[in-house]
Design an enzyme around this catalytic site. Structure first.
Site, PDB file in Angstrom:
ATOM      1  N   GLU A 121       0.844  -1.201   0.000  1.00  0.00           N
ATOM      2  CA  GLU A 121       0.000   0.000   0.000  1.00  0.00           C
ATOM      3  C   GLU A 121       0.874   1.245   0.000  1.00  0.00           C
ATOM      4  O   GLU A 121       1.944   1.238   0.589  1.00  0.00           O
ATOM      5  CB  GLU A 121      -0.854   0.047   1.288  1.00  0.00           C
ATOM      6  CG  GLU A 121      -1.646  -1.207   1.524  1.00  0.00           C
ATOM      7  CD  GLU A 121      -2.381  -1.208   2.873  1.00  0.00           C
ATOM      8  OE1 GLU A 121      -2.331  -0.182   3.590  1.00  0.00           O
ATOM      9  OE2 GLU A 121      -2.986  -2.232   3.180  1.00  0.00           O
ATOM     10  N   LYS A 123       2.150   4.617   1.500  1.00  0.00           N
ATOM     11  CA  LYS A 123       2.111   5.149   2.856  1.00  0.00           C
ATOM     12  C   LYS A 123       1.820   6.639   2.754  1.00  0.00           C
ATOM     13  O   LYS A 123       2.678   7.433   2.374  1.00  0.00           O
ATOM     14  CB  LYS A 123       3.441   4.910   3.576  1.00  0.00           C
ATOM     15  CG  LYS A 123       3.399   5.347   5.018  1.00  0.00           C
ATOM     16  CD  LYS A 123       4.669   4.929   5.742  1.00  0.00           C
ATOM     17  CE  LYS A 123       4.574   5.156   7.231  1.00  0.00           C
ATOM     18  NZ  LYS A 123       4.422   6.566   7.596  1.00  0.00           N
ATOM     19  N   ASP A 125       1.179  10.415   3.618  1.00  0.00           N
ATOM     20  CA  ASP A 125       1.762  11.307   4.607  1.00  0.00           C
ATOM     21  C   ASP A 125       0.687  12.286   5.068  1.00  0.00           C
ATOM     22  O   ASP A 125       0.590  13.409   4.608  1.00  0.00           O
ATOM     23  CB  ASP A 125       2.940  12.055   3.972  1.00  0.00           C
ATOM     24  CG  ASP A 125       3.859  12.592   5.030  1.00  0.00           C
ATOM     25  OD1 ASP A 125       3.662  12.265   6.219  1.00  0.00           O
ATOM     26  OD2 ASP A 125       4.774  13.343   4.679  1.00  0.00           O
ATOM     27  N   TYR A 233      -7.131   2.210   5.600  1.00  0.00           N
ATOM     28  CA  TYR A 233      -6.126   1.179   5.335  1.00  0.00           C
ATOM     29  C   TYR A 233      -6.241  -0.044   6.230  1.00  0.00           C
ATOM     30  O   TYR A 233      -5.445  -0.954   6.112  1.00  0.00           O
ATOM     31  CB  TYR A 233      -4.711   1.748   5.363  1.00  0.00           C
ATOM     32  CG  TYR A 233      -4.333   2.518   6.600  1.00  0.00           C
ATOM     33  CD1 TYR A 233      -4.265   1.897   7.841  1.00  0.00           C
ATOM     34  CD2 TYR A 233      -4.035   3.879   6.518  1.00  0.00           C
ATOM     35  CE1 TYR A 233      -3.920   2.609   8.971  1.00  0.00           C
ATOM     36  CE2 TYR A 233      -3.686   4.596   7.647  1.00  0.00           C
ATOM     37  CZ  TYR A 233      -3.630   3.963   8.875  1.00  0.00           C
ATOM     38  OH  TYR A 233      -3.298   4.664   9.988  1.00  0.00           O
ATOM     39  N   LYS A 322      10.480   3.285   3.461  1.00  0.00           N
ATOM     40  CA  LYS A 322      10.455   4.745   3.282  1.00  0.00           C
ATOM     41  C   LYS A 322      11.192   5.193   2.024  1.00  0.00           C
ATOM     42  O   LYS A 322      12.214   4.640   1.666  1.00  0.00           O
ATOM     43  CB  LYS A 322      11.106   5.416   4.495  1.00  0.00           C
ATOM     44  CG  LYS A 322      10.312   5.295   5.783  1.00  0.00           C
ATOM     45  CD  LYS A 322       9.084   6.169   5.707  1.00  0.00           C
ATOM     46  CE  LYS A 322       8.540   6.544   7.078  1.00  0.00           C
ATOM     47  NZ  LYS A 322       9.373   7.424   7.849  1.00  0.00           N
ATOM     48  N   CYS A 416      22.792  46.913  -8.382  1.00  0.00           N
ATOM     49  CA  CYS A 416      22.707  45.596  -9.012  1.00  0.00           C
ATOM     50  C   CYS A 416      24.020  44.840  -8.792  1.00  0.00           C
ATOM     51  O   CYS A 416      25.099  45.389  -9.077  1.00  0.00           O
ATOM     52  CB  CYS A 416      22.439  45.765 -10.506  1.00  0.00           C
ATOM     53  SG  CYS A 416      22.624  44.230 -11.427  1.00  0.00           S
ATOM     54  N   CYS A 419      25.761  44.700 -12.559  1.00  0.00           N
ATOM     55  CA  CYS A 419      26.196  45.863 -13.337  1.00  0.00           C
ATOM     56  C   CYS A 419      26.265  47.134 -12.503  1.00  0.00           C
ATOM     57  O   CYS A 419      26.589  48.200 -13.034  1.00  0.00           O
ATOM     58  CB  CYS A 419      25.282  46.058 -14.542  1.00  0.00           C
ATOM     59  SG  CYS A 419      23.656  46.666 -14.101  1.00  0.00           S
ATOM     60  N   CYS A 434      16.758  45.451 -11.272  1.00  0.00           N
ATOM     61  CA  CYS A 434      17.835  46.248 -11.852  1.00  0.00           C
ATOM     62  C   CYS A 434      17.251  46.827 -13.127  1.00  0.00           C
ATOM     63  O   CYS A 434      16.746  46.100 -13.978  1.00  0.00           O
ATOM     64  CB  CYS A 434      19.036  45.365 -12.193  1.00  0.00           C
ATOM     65  SG  CYS A 434      20.131  46.112 -13.418  1.00  0.00           S
ATOM     66  N   CYS A 440      22.767  45.406 -18.625  1.00  0.00           N
ATOM     67  CA  CYS A 440      23.186  44.525 -17.528  1.00  0.00           C
ATOM     68  C   CYS A 440      23.526  43.139 -18.091  1.00  0.00           C
ATOM     69  O   CYS A 440      22.698  42.508 -18.751  1.00  0.00           O
ATOM     70  CB  CYS A 440      22.065  44.433 -16.497  1.00  0.00           C
ATOM     71  SG  CYS A 440      22.371  43.219 -15.201  1.00  0.00           S
TER      72      CYS A 440
HETATM   73  S1  IVH Z   1      -0.944   0.609   8.834  1.00  0.00           S
HETATM   74  C1  IVH Z   1      -0.790  -1.874  12.161  1.00  0.00           C
HETATM   75  N1  IVH Z   1      -1.087   1.549   6.412  1.00  0.00           N
HETATM   76  O1  IVH Z   1       1.777   5.483   9.053  1.00  0.00           O
HETATM   77  C2  IVH Z   1      -0.349  -0.935  11.190  1.00  0.00           C
HETATM   78  N2  IVH Z   1      -0.359   3.006   8.131  1.00  0.00           N
HETATM   79  O2  IVH Z   1       4.024   4.750  10.847  1.00  0.00           O
HETATM   80  C3  IVH Z   1      -0.749   0.445  11.465  1.00  0.00           C
HETATM   81  N3  IVH Z   1       0.099   5.287   7.390  1.00  0.00           N
HETATM   82  O3  IVH Z   1       0.184   6.039  12.073  1.00  0.00           O
HETATM   83  C4  IVH Z   1      -0.620   1.377  10.354  1.00  0.00           C
HETATM   84  N4  IVH Z   1      -0.421   4.965   5.286  1.00  0.00           N
HETATM   85  O4  IVH Z   1      -0.900   7.048  10.047  1.00  0.00           O
HETATM   86  C5  IVH Z   1      -0.781   1.811   7.693  1.00  0.00           C
HETATM   87  N5  IVH Z   1      -1.306   2.261   4.209  1.00  0.00           N
HETATM   88  C6  IVH Z   1      -1.000   2.518   5.486  1.00  0.00           C
HETATM   89  C7  IVH Z   1      -0.587   3.791   5.914  1.00  0.00           C
HETATM   90  C8  IVH Z   1      -0.263   3.992   7.255  1.00  0.00           C
HETATM   91  C9  IVH Z   1      -0.018   5.850   6.189  1.00  0.00           C
HETATM   92  C10 IVH Z   1       0.554   5.975   8.618  1.00  0.00           C
HETATM   93  C11 IVH Z   1      -0.391   5.800   9.763  1.00  0.00           C
HETATM   94  C12 IVH Z   1       0.425   5.312  10.922  1.00  0.00           C
HETATM   95  C13 IVH Z   1       1.828   5.539  10.444  1.00  0.00           C
HETATM   96  C14 IVH Z   1       2.706   4.425  10.973  1.00  0.00           C
END
Ligand code: IVH
Length: 678
Positions: A121, A123, A125, A233, A322, A416, A419, A434, A440
């Site tokens: 999945e 992740k 932010d 998720y 990451k 400037c 120049c 300028c 220039c």
């Molecule tokens: S699973 C048991 N899935 O990442 C697992 N977390 O570092 C719990 N996050 O606090 C999290 N996308 O806010 C999971 N596809 C994803 C995610 C995800 C973002 C965030 C989530 C969690 C943090 C963990």
């Protein structure tokens, strides 16, 4: 209507509106045009107004509460909200999988035979959230907090359109807690920040801060305006009911019940496929409409998850992989001032080199002096720099706690830096310039780079580095000098041989065959971009006519207002500029004649157009201007008053609405024919 039939109708309307929301947000489909949806909503509002006793808290009219809280109350999570361990390299990932296999008691001989099934999945932010549904109704929204205890943000999550107040379908457990990530799309983030700057407020550093800031509002009416979104998720705690026995199927179930799951989620076998997913998403990262900071791998089988178990606050059966960080801490060593093509002087941060967003950077833009003031930036400060995607690195924040005792204030030079001419502040007082124009050297150099660029004369092989060398050797005083360059001079340049020198002179020669819009654009007149250049060419037909146009006739051109018109007349009145143009024409630059489209003037008189979708042969802006120049009006929304909808690729709700209202629909080719553009 009797109270009884009103009650039935209210229930029906709630159900229909929920259904349309589900189609729109979860399935990316629409069944009815916007107008029909609006009518259903209006009817519901009217009935609820007449019979207030029929208002339920799940009603789609009740998303945004109007009473601000004084504080958020605490929520005890029934099941702790965990965090995730991290892996950074392919080897870390292999080790993670090994540990899972060890826990499952797999023998060495079994490992290569049968790999484990993982769900991959993105992740996101954003901000983690827990949503609690009882009998399918959303009863609570909570932040993660410390994992065991969070804050009650029910009022705020109710305002988020992508979160259903009532689950769809059936088969869900009576009590069902769902976890997901709340986020703000990149485009929404830009819009929120643009708005903040307009109102002299502090912009957010990144979309995650914008999401968490918006969620922490005690007044839900503010949250409602911020356009937060969700992807769920995981299923969390549940009672009185069953869920599927794999994570993937559970996500499918959540999706069916109307919760939004990420379309990028994928089931894979073994770590090699996990790694391939990581790389694939990494490539897509910049194009995704939201920020992600990595991917997450989760063991698919719930039974196996239970066997593998947890380590302190994180599951052993899942991990985050990451991406390189997009924000890092570094030190501002100095600020230098760069002079651009139009003389604008921009402060540039010189930084202690730092690895961010996948590359090492040592410079970042600071935009203007206002930005420096807003950041309260001093030389010597510790700063957070951000580089997302291909975007130019930016200083987003000063870490005040780390400010050393001695720092230097940043001031705009009054001469400037190139120049030494006087530096003037523009009318709005934000940009310093300028004023020496092509006297220039910096402006000269930039104007040559611009002239040679792809959208202008497109001189292939004449990159920035070569222009810089040519200017340093005094071979170029103006753009016209390009056409005097000889191969014998070019061979003197670093990295040049006879072959490359001949190639470049041939490219310069070839650029003499151009078009009037490209030539006008290439001159680098202030505020005259590609589109304006095209409009000038179409309106006036010849360079002579443009050069001699007065302020008034320039303002007749679509989209050209008094300021741009003044820049144009100012440019052509300058004797140096006129001499450069003469030099260019004398060198043999030519373009095909332009037919000024007077014949069709007024063919759209009184007609109302709406333009939607992606056009292939022109921008939507060009199409709008064309319509207006032919006497038509352009409106933003389709209604019974619309005469034509010009619909490009991926036209969405406007097309559906036009069809429903019987508005005439034109595709791009039909439009071009009608407008007699070609
Ligand atoms: S699973 C048991 N899935 O990442 C697992 N977390 O570092 C719990 N996050 O606090 C999290 N996308 O806010 C999971 N596809 C994803 C995610 C995800 C973002 C965030 C989530 C969690 C943090 C963990």
């Amino acid at each position: 209507m009797t109270a009884d039939s009103a009650e039935k109708r209210v229930a029906e309307l709630c159900q229909q509106i929920d259904h349309h929301n589900y189609l729109y947000y979860i399935r990316d489909q629409i069944e009815v045009p916007d107008a029909e949806y609006d009518r259903l909503m209006q009817e519901l509002q009217d009935l609820e107004h007449q019979y207030p006793q029929l208002i339920t808290s799940e009603s789609p009219t009740q998303r945004v509460g109007s009473t601000p809280l004084t504080a958020f109350s605490e929520v005890q999570h029934e099941q702790p909200m965990l965090s995730l361990g991290n892996v950074f390299t392919e080897q870390d990932l292999i080790d993670f999988d090994q540990r899972v296999q060890d826990r499952l008691g797999k023998q060495d001989s079994e490992r290569s035979m049968e790999s484990l099934e993982y769900v991959c999945e993105p992740k996101l932010d954003g901000v983690a959230v827990s949503l609690l549904y009882r009998d399918g109704k959303l009863v609570r929204g909570a932040t993660r907090g410390d994992g065991s205890q969070g804050e009650d943000i029910t009022q705020n999550v109710r305002t988020i359109s992508t979160i259903p107040l009532q689950l769809q379908g059936d088969g869900y457990p009576q009590t069902l807690e769902v976890r997901g990530e709340l986020f703000i799309a990149k485009s929404t983030f830009e819009a929120i920040n643009a708005d903040a700057l307009k109102h002299d407020q502090k912009p957010f550093v990144n979309p995650r801060n914008a999401a968490s800031g918006s969620l922490r509002q005690l007044d839900p009416r503010i949250t409602a305006k911020r356009n937060l979104e969700i992807y769920v998720y995981a299923a969390g705690w549940f009672e009185d009911g069953e869920l599927a026995d794999t994570h993937y199927q559970r996500l499918m179930q959540l999706h069916q019940w109307g919760l939004r799951t990420n379309p990028e989620i994928k089931k894979v076998q073994g770590v090699a496929e996990c790694q391939a997913y990581y790389e694939e998403i990494g490539k897509k990262r910049d194009d995704l409409p939201y920020e992600i900071d990595g991917v997450v791998y989760k063991l698919n089988s719930i039974e196996l998850q239970d066997q593998v178990g947890f380590i302190s606050r994180a599951p052993r059966w899942a991990t985050a992989h990451k991406f390189p960080a997009q924000e890092e801490l570094t030190t501002l060593l100095d600020v230098e001032f760069q002079v651009g093509r139009t003389g604008a002087i921009t402060p540039v941060a010189r930084l202690e080199p730092v690895f961010v967003g996948g590359v090492t950077i040592s410079n970042a833009t600071l935009h203007n002096m206002d930005e420096i003031k807003r950041l309260d930036l001093h030389i010597g400060d510790s700063v957070i720099v951000r580089r997302a995607g291909d975007v130019i690195p930016k200083v987003v924040q000063v870490v005040k706690e780390r400010r050393p005792s001695v720092t230097t204030e940043i001031t705009m030079p009054d001469k400037c830096p190139i120049c030494e001419s006087e530096v003037l502040r523009d009318e709005e007082g934000i940009i310093y310039r300028c004023n020496a124009g092509l006297y220039c050297a910096a402006q000269r150099k930039e104007s040559i780079k611009h002239f040679a660029s792809r959208k202008a004369l497109d001189i292939q092989g004449l990159g920035d580095k070569i222009v810089e060398q040519l200017c340093a050797l005094d071979l170029l005083q103006s753009i016209a000098d390009l056409y005097q360059l000889k191969s014998e001079q070019l061979v003197e340049l670093e990295g040049f041989g006879e072959k490359s020198a001949n190639k470049l002179t041939a490219a310069i020669e070839a650029s003499k065959q151009t078009t009037l819009p490209k030539f006008i654009f290439g001159l680098g007149i202030r505020e005259v971009g590609e589109t304006t250049a095209k409009q000038l060419a179409n309106q006036f037909g010849t360079l002579d006519a443009i050069q001699n146009a007065d302020q008034e006739s320039l303002e007749q051109t679509p989209e050209i207002g008094p300021i741009v018109a003044a820049h144009i007349t100012h440019f052509f009145h300058d004797s140096h500029n006129r001499a450069v143009i003469e030099g260019l024409l004398a060198a043999g630059i030519v373009w095909p004649d332009i037919e000024v489209s007077v014949v069709s003037e007024g063919v759209f008189n009184g007609l109302v157009f709406v333009v939607t979708g992606k056009l292939e042969q022109m921008s939507r802006e060009d199409a709008k201007q064309k319509i207006e120049s032919l006497g038509g009006k352009v409106s933003g929304s389709v209604s019974a008053k619309t005469d034509y909808l010009l619909a490009g690729e991926k036209a969405g709700s406007k097309l559906a609405k036009a069809e429903a209202l019987g508005v005439k629909i034109l595709d791009e080719d039909q439009f071009i024919e009608l407008a007699n553009i070609l």
